[in-house]
Design a protein around this motif. Structure first.
Motif, PDB file in Angstrom:
ATOM      1  N   ARG A  19       0.762  -1.063  -0.154  1.00  0.00           N
ATOM      2  CA  ARG A  19       0.101  -0.235   0.006  1.00  0.00           C
ATOM      3  C   ARG A  19       0.674   1.139  -0.094  1.00  0.00           C
ATOM      4  N   LEU A  20       0.647   1.935  -1.027  1.00  0.00           N
ATOM      5  CA  LEU A  20       1.588   3.828  -1.032  1.00  0.00           C
ATOM      6  C   LEU A  20       0.815   4.461  -0.499  1.00  0.00           C
ATOM      7  N   SER A  21       1.453   5.275   0.022  1.00  0.00           N
ATOM      8  CA  SER A  21       0.704   6.644   0.868  1.00  0.00           C
ATOM      9  C   SER A  21       1.196   7.996   0.071  1.00  0.00           C
ATOM     10  N   CYS A  22       0.518   8.791  -0.196  1.00  0.00           N
ATOM     11  CA  CYS A  22       0.930  10.332  -0.673  1.00  0.00           C
ATOM     12  C   CYS A  22      -0.113  11.396  -0.045  1.00  0.00           C
ATOM     13  N   ALA A  23       1.149  11.812   0.580  1.00  0.00           N
ATOM     14  CA  ALA A  23       0.460  12.810   1.901  1.00  0.00           C
ATOM     15  C   ALA A  23       0.401  14.998   1.236  1.00  0.00           C
ATOM     16  N   ALA A  24      -0.313  14.969   1.654  1.00  0.00           N
ATOM     17  CA  ALA A  24       0.084  16.546   0.695  1.00  0.00           C
ATOM     18  C   ALA A  24      -0.080  17.757   1.312  1.00  0.00           C
ATOM     19  N   SER A  25       0.620  18.446   1.181  1.00  0.00           N
ATOM     20  CA  SER A  25       0.384  19.717   2.765  1.00  0.00           C
ATOM     21  C   SER A  25       0.501  20.645   1.139  1.00  0.00           C
ATOM     22  N   GLY A  26      -0.809  21.650   1.366  1.00  0.00           N
ATOM     23  CA  GLY A  26      -1.118  22.704   0.277  1.00  0.00           C
ATOM     24  C   GLY A  26      -2.392  23.449   1.027  1.00  0.00           C
TER      25      GLY A  26
END
Length: 123
Positions: A19-26
């Motif tokens: 399971r790949l995750s991608c956290a975003a900010s902005g």
């Protein structure tokens, strides 16, 4: 502007799940279409899956359809890629990316990229 950071890559055996995750900010995360791409050595970067702003529309490449699933959580500013039944052909650096399109598919529609996470598959 959105900043993306992937995690979850590693070494797995063929047939396993990852399971790949991608956290975003902005700002305004929910107004970006999101996608997962991959690039194997010596090959062009290719799209694996895409998801719309609200998450109600998704697209998966034929090579991963039925095995990979993209999803997003706008409250958590997160997009994930569930990878099942991986095979050696899935080995690559995986990138998440953000598009100003509702559901971006061509790579040219993506404006912001993470740094990538390596997925290695042993047979």
């Amino acid at each position: 502007q959105v900043h993306l950071v992937e995690s979850g890559g590693g070494l797995v055996q063929a047939g396993d799940s990852l399971r790949l995750s991608c956290a975003a900010s902005g700002r305004a995360f929910s107004t970006y279409g999101l996608g997962w791409f991959r690039q194997a050595p010596g090959k062009d970067r290719e799209i694996v899956a895409a998801i719309s702003w609200t998450g109600d529309s998704t697209w998966h490449a034929d090579s991963v359809k039925g095995r990979f699933t993209i999803s997003r959580d706008n409250a958590m500013n997160m997009v994930t890629l569930q990878m099942n039944s991986v095979n050696p052909e899935d080995a690559a650096v995986y990138y998440c990316a953000a598009s100003r399109e509702v559901l971006g598919i061509p790579i040219t529609e993506y404006d912001f990229w993470g740094q990538g996470t390596q997925v290695t598959v042993s047979s």
